[in-house]
Design a protein around this motif. Structure first.
Motif, PDB file in Angstrom:
ATOM      1  N   HIS A  40       0.856  -1.192   0.000  1.00  0.00           N
ATOM      2  CA  HIS A  40       0.000   0.000   0.000  1.00  0.00           C
ATOM      3  C   HIS A  40       0.890   1.240   0.000  1.00  0.00           C
ATOM      4  O   HIS A  40       1.988   1.214   0.557  1.00  0.00           O
ATOM      5  N   SER A  41       0.382   2.319  -0.567  1.00  0.00           N
ATOM      6  CA  SER A  41       1.170   3.561  -0.590  1.00  0.00           C
ATOM      7  C   SER A  41       0.975   4.327   0.725  1.00  0.00           C
ATOM      8  O   SER A  41      -0.004   4.109   1.458  1.00  0.00           O
ATOM      9  N   VAL A  42       1.897   5.237   0.980  1.00  0.00           N
ATOM     10  CA  VAL A  42       1.763   6.125   2.144  1.00  0.00           C
ATOM     11  C   VAL A  42       0.449   6.897   2.016  1.00  0.00           C
ATOM     12  O   VAL A  42      -0.271   7.102   2.993  1.00  0.00           O
ATOM     13  N   ARG A  43       0.106   7.286   0.777  1.00  0.00           N
ATOM     14  CA  ARG A  43      -1.151   8.020   0.544  1.00  0.00           C
ATOM     15  C   ARG A  43      -2.364   7.190   1.005  1.00  0.00           C
ATOM     16  O   ARG A  43      -3.242   7.697   1.700  1.00  0.00           O
ATOM     17  N   GLU A  44      -2.364   5.897   0.620  1.00  0.00           N
ATOM     18  CA  GLU A  44      -3.482   5.026   1.046  1.00  0.00           C
ATOM     19  C   GLU A  44      -3.538   4.930   2.569  1.00  0.00           C
ATOM     20  O   GLU A  44      -4.619   4.911   3.173  1.00  0.00           O
ATOM     21  N   PHE A  45      -2.348   4.816   3.182  1.00  0.00           N
ATOM     22  CA  PHE A  45      -2.313   4.736   4.654  1.00  0.00           C
ATOM     23  C   PHE A  45      -2.975   5.980   5.253  1.00  0.00           C
ATOM     24  O   PHE A  45      -3.780   5.896   6.181  1.00  0.00           O
ATOM     25  N   CYS A  46      -2.631   7.149   4.690  1.00  0.00           N
ATOM     26  CA  CYS A  46      -3.204   8.415   5.199  1.00  0.00           C
ATOM     27  C   CYS A  46      -4.716   8.411   5.023  1.00  0.00           C
ATOM     28  O   CYS A  46      -5.461   8.802   5.942  1.00  0.00           O
ATOM     29  N   GLU A  47      -5.154   7.991   3.840  1.00  0.00           N
ATOM     30  CA  GLU A  47      -6.598   8.017   3.543  1.00  0.00           C
ATOM     31  C   GLU A  47      -7.360   7.188   4.580  1.00  0.00           C
ATOM     32  O   GLU A  47      -8.364   7.640   5.144  1.00  0.00           O
ATOM     33  N   LEU A  48      -6.854   5.980   4.856  1.00  0.00           N
ATOM     34  CA  LEU A  48      -7.547   5.095   5.790  1.00  0.00           C
ATOM     35  C   LEU A  48      -7.455   5.597   7.233  1.00  0.00           C
ATOM     36  O   LEU A  48      -8.439   5.561   7.983  1.00  0.00           O
ATOM     37  N   ALA A  49      -6.268   6.065   7.626  1.00  0.00           N
ATOM     38  CA  ALA A  49      -6.087   6.498   9.018  1.00  0.00           C
ATOM     39  C   ALA A  49      -6.954   7.736   9.311  1.00  0.00           C
ATOM     40  O   ALA A  49      -7.654   7.795  10.325  1.00  0.00           O
ATOM     41  N   PHE A  50      -6.919   8.714   8.419  1.00  0.00           N
ATOM     42  CA  PHE A  50      -7.753   9.906   8.624  1.00  0.00           C
ATOM     43  C   PHE A  50      -9.236   9.526   8.532  1.00  0.00           C
ATOM     44  O   PHE A  50     -10.070  10.016   9.295  1.00  0.00           O
ATOM     45  N   GLY A  51      -9.544   8.632   7.585  1.00  0.00           N
ATOM     46  CA  GLY A  51     -10.931   8.196   7.390  1.00  0.00           C
ATOM     47  C   GLY A  51     -11.488   7.554   8.650  1.00  0.00           C
ATOM     48  O   GLY A  51     -12.668   7.719   8.981  1.00  0.00           O
ATOM     49  N   TYR A  67      -7.942  13.236   4.539  1.00  0.00           N
ATOM     50  CA  TYR A  67      -6.503  13.536   4.650  1.00  0.00           C
ATOM     51  C   TYR A  67      -6.086  14.675   3.725  1.00  0.00           C
ATOM     52  O   TYR A  67      -5.143  15.424   4.012  1.00  0.00           O
ATOM     53  N   ARG A  68      -6.813  14.844   2.589  1.00  0.00           N
ATOM     54  CA  ARG A  68      -6.408  15.869   1.614  1.00  0.00           C
ATOM     55  C   ARG A  68      -6.518  17.284   2.192  1.00  0.00           C
ATOM     56  O   ARG A  68      -5.879  18.207   1.712  1.00  0.00           O
ATOM     57  N   GLU A  69      -7.314  17.427   3.221  1.00  0.00           N
ATOM     58  CA  GLU A  69      -7.462  18.757   3.845  1.00  0.00           C
ATOM     59  C   GLU A  69      -6.346  19.051   4.860  1.00  0.00           C
ATOM     60  O   GLU A  69      -6.237  20.170   5.350  1.00  0.00           O
ATOM     61  N   HIS A  70      -5.540  18.049   5.182  1.00  0.00           N
ATOM     62  CA  HIS A  70      -4.549  18.235   6.255  1.00  0.00           C
ATOM     63  C   HIS A  70      -3.107  17.880   5.877  1.00  0.00           C
ATOM     64  O   HIS A  70      -2.177  18.406   6.465  1.00  0.00           O
ATOM     65  N   VAL A  71      -2.937  16.957   4.915  1.00  0.00           N
ATOM     66  CA  VAL A  71      -1.584  16.487   4.607  1.00  0.00           C
ATOM     67  C   VAL A  71      -0.958  17.366   3.528  1.00  0.00           C
ATOM     68  O   VAL A  71      -1.578  17.664   2.513  1.00  0.00           O
ATOM     69  N   ARG A  72       0.298  17.763   3.773  1.00  0.00           N
ATOM     70  CA  ARG A  72       1.029  18.564   2.793  1.00  0.00           C
ATOM     71  C   ARG A  72       2.401  17.924   2.565  1.00  0.00           C
ATOM     72  O   ARG A  72       3.034  17.472   3.525  1.00  0.00           O
ATOM     73  N   GLU A  73       2.806  17.847   1.290  1.00  0.00           N
ATOM     74  CA  GLU A  73       4.144  17.289   1.019  1.00  0.00           C
ATOM     75  C   GLU A  73       5.190  18.369   1.285  1.00  0.00           C
ATOM     76  O   GLU A  73       5.002  19.524   0.931  1.00  0.00           O
ATOM     77  N   ASP A  74       6.262  17.937   1.931  1.00  0.00           N
ATOM     78  CA  ASP A  74       7.338  18.864   2.269  1.00  0.00           C
ATOM     79  C   ASP A  74       8.646  18.181   1.897  1.00  0.00           C
ATOM     80  O   ASP A  74       8.939  17.082   2.390  1.00  0.00           O
ATOM     81  N   GLU A  75       9.411  18.845   1.046  1.00  0.00           N
ATOM     82  CA  GLU A  75      10.602  18.168   0.507  1.00  0.00           C
ATOM     83  C   GLU A  75      11.660  17.841   1.568  1.00  0.00           C
ATOM     84  O   GLU A  75      12.538  17.018   1.337  1.00  0.00           O
ATOM     85  N   ARG A  76      11.520  18.466   2.747  1.00  0.00           N
ATOM     86  CA  ARG A  76      12.477  18.135   3.822  1.00  0.00           C
ATOM     87  C   ARG A  76      12.378  16.662   4.211  1.00  0.00           C
ATOM     88  O   ARG A  76      13.293  16.103   4.797  1.00  0.00           O
ATOM     89  N   PHE A  77      11.237  16.049   3.920  1.00  0.00           N
ATOM     90  CA  PHE A  77      11.070  14.641   4.302  1.00  0.00           C
ATOM     91  C   PHE A  77      11.340  13.671   3.149  1.00  0.00           C
ATOM     92  O   PHE A  77      11.145  12.468   3.300  1.00  0.00           O
ATOM     93  N   TYR A  78      11.798  14.206   1.990  1.00  0.00           N
ATOM     94  CA  TYR A  78      12.209  13.296   0.912  1.00  0.00           C
ATOM     95  C   TYR A  78      13.573  12.718   1.262  1.00  0.00           C
ATOM     96  O   TYR A  78      14.384  13.362   1.941  1.00  0.00           O
ATOM     97  N   ARG A  79      13.838  11.536   0.772  1.00  0.00           N
ATOM     98  CA  ARG A  79      15.153  10.916   1.018  1.00  0.00           C
ATOM     99  C   ARG A  79      16.031  11.055  -0.221  1.00  0.00           C
ATOM    100  O   ARG A  79      15.516  11.038  -1.345  1.00  0.00           O
ATOM    101  N   PRO A  80      17.357  11.143  -0.021  1.00  0.00           N
ATOM    102  CA  PRO A  80      18.256  11.294  -1.166  1.00  0.00           C
ATOM    103  C   PRO A  80      18.129  10.135  -2.163  1.00  0.00           C
ATOM    104  O   PRO A  80      18.307  10.322  -3.356  1.00  0.00           O
TER     105      PRO A  80
END
Ligand code: NAP
Ligand code: F7E
Length: 332
Positions: free
Chosen positions: A252-263, A269-282
């Motif tokens: 499952h994707s992280v996105r799916e995890f968010c959808e289910l957990a917020f649900g 989740y779309r109203e609260h989750v924001r992508e931030d490049e500080r959390f991307y990995r090299p």
């Protein structure tokens, strides 16, 4: 007579579940813990909760061979579960040197002390699906070539190779579990599942409004830690030492995890989750999904907790914790 087991990393997520499992099987359980400057047992041993008074702790450092040697000089063990490690992949990019030091030398020290003092003690190494990294086949099995993508993954490949080498060179009983991601309400807060469930619970209570994440498209094979520690124990009961993939077979994707957990909390989740490049990995591990047919066939292991149940349990526990912290009466 009761079997005696030593667990390194006993204060962590897996160490705590494994302790409960082994105590339930009648084992005498010992744990190796590092000394810290300001010890606060109510915080550091929280995961061991109700069983702390039933385990015997030994102070030793994974950075010091003599300290590990001393523990094995004092007590004889039937089984040693080597779980202690710097286990956070993102941190391994920040400080690859200490990750390598703890994870590679620490494993080597434990193996070398066992060889010297208790070669009949059975040894479990906590290998990881991060060893597959940039995956060469889908799903990943024991024969899939490794291509680690982080200092953490590289350190686990080295630990895996050391474990196999002690098995082949010295005929010791050394087994590795190649465990895919496993989570629980005891997961560290920096790992993505717990970060999502704990923040979603706080959002539900109005304590915060936003969750900053990295790559939402990464896919993982997520199981429950309670199921995975059973596999560790089964590995050391097999007639011959071997290596096993332990996974659910679902991804499952992280996105799916968010959808289910917020649900689960009645939130979008779309109203609260924001992508931030500080959390991307090299270098990212994009997709993991394991084939645990060998563990199921040889060890008779299978997971009991589904993806949905895992999320539900984590959300429920984090909501309770957030309510306690906020002084709510649970009516939110
Ligand atoms: P965890 O919650 O991060 O626990 C790590 C444990 O290692 C803690 O008890 C920690 O002790 C100890 N530790 C870390 N550095 C140490 C050091 N320098 N000296 C002594 N102890 C040290 O990890 P986990 O999720 O339970 O995972 C257990 C093992 O399985 C790890 O080796 C991890 O890499 C591996 N693994 C985990 C997963 C997973 O999805 N959870 C998957 C595959 C493999 P302190 O309390 O003192 O910090
Ligand atoms: O990341 C993505 C991140 O840190 C999972 C360890 O137990 O399992 C664990 O390693 C995914 C990655 O776990 C955030 O980029 C997005 O793709 O929860 P994680 P991990 O790196 O898979 C393996 C099997 C182990 O052996 C390790 O010890 O989620 N992701 N946004 C994020 N990850 C984090 N942590 N934080 C974010 O904000």
């Amino acid at each position: 007579m009761a079997k005696k087991a030593l667990i390194t990393g006993i204060t962590g997520q897996d160490g705590s579940y494994l302790t409960e499992h082994l105590l339930g099987l009648g084992y005498e359980v010992h744990g190796l813990v590092r000394r810290v400057a300001l010890e606060d047992p109510t915080r550091r041993f929280t995961r061991l909760g109700g069983v702390l008074d039933r385990v015997k702790l030994h102070a030793a450092s994974l950075e010091s061979y003599p300290s590990i040697f001393q523990v094995f000089s004092r007590e004889q063990f039937d089984e040693c579960y080597h779980l202690a490690a710097q286990s956070f992949v993102a941190e391994s990019f920040t400080d690859g040197f200490s990750t390598m030091n703890t994870n590679i030398n620490g494993t080597h020290f434990v193996l070398a002390a066992l060889r010297e003092l208790q070669p009949a003690c059975r040894f479990y190494f906590a290998g990881s699906s991060e060893m597959f990294g940039k995956v060469r086949e889908v799903p990943q099995r024991e024969t899939t070539p490794f291509h680690p993508r982080s200092p953490y993954g590289i350190s686990k490949v080295a630990g895996f190779d050391l474990t196999r080498n002690y098995r082949e060179a010295y005929r010791m009983y050394c087994a590795s579990g190649i465990l895919f991601n496993h989570e629980s309400p005891r997961r560290g807060y920096e790992f993505v599942t717990r970060k999502v469930t704990s923040t979603a619970a706080r959002i539900k209570l109005g304590l915060t409004s936003e969750l900053l994440l990295g790559n939402l498209e990464a896919k993982r094979d997520w199981g429950h830690a309670r199921d995975y520690v059973r596999a560790m124990h089964l590995m050391l009961q097999a007639e011959e030492p071997d290596d096993y993939v332990v996974a659910t077979g679902e991804t499952h994707s992280v996105r799916e995890f968010c959808e289910l957990a917020f649900g689960e909390l009645g939130l979008d989740y779309r109203e609260h989750v924001r992508e931030d490049e500080r959390f991307y990995r090299p270098a990212e591990v994009e997709l993991l999904v394991g084939d645990s047919a060998k563990a199921r066939r040889v060890l008779g292991w299978e997971p009991q907790c589904s993806f949905d149940e895992l999320i539900r349990e984590m959300v429920r526990e984090d909501l309770k914790a957030a309510e306690r912290a906020a002084g709510h009466d649970g009516a939110a």
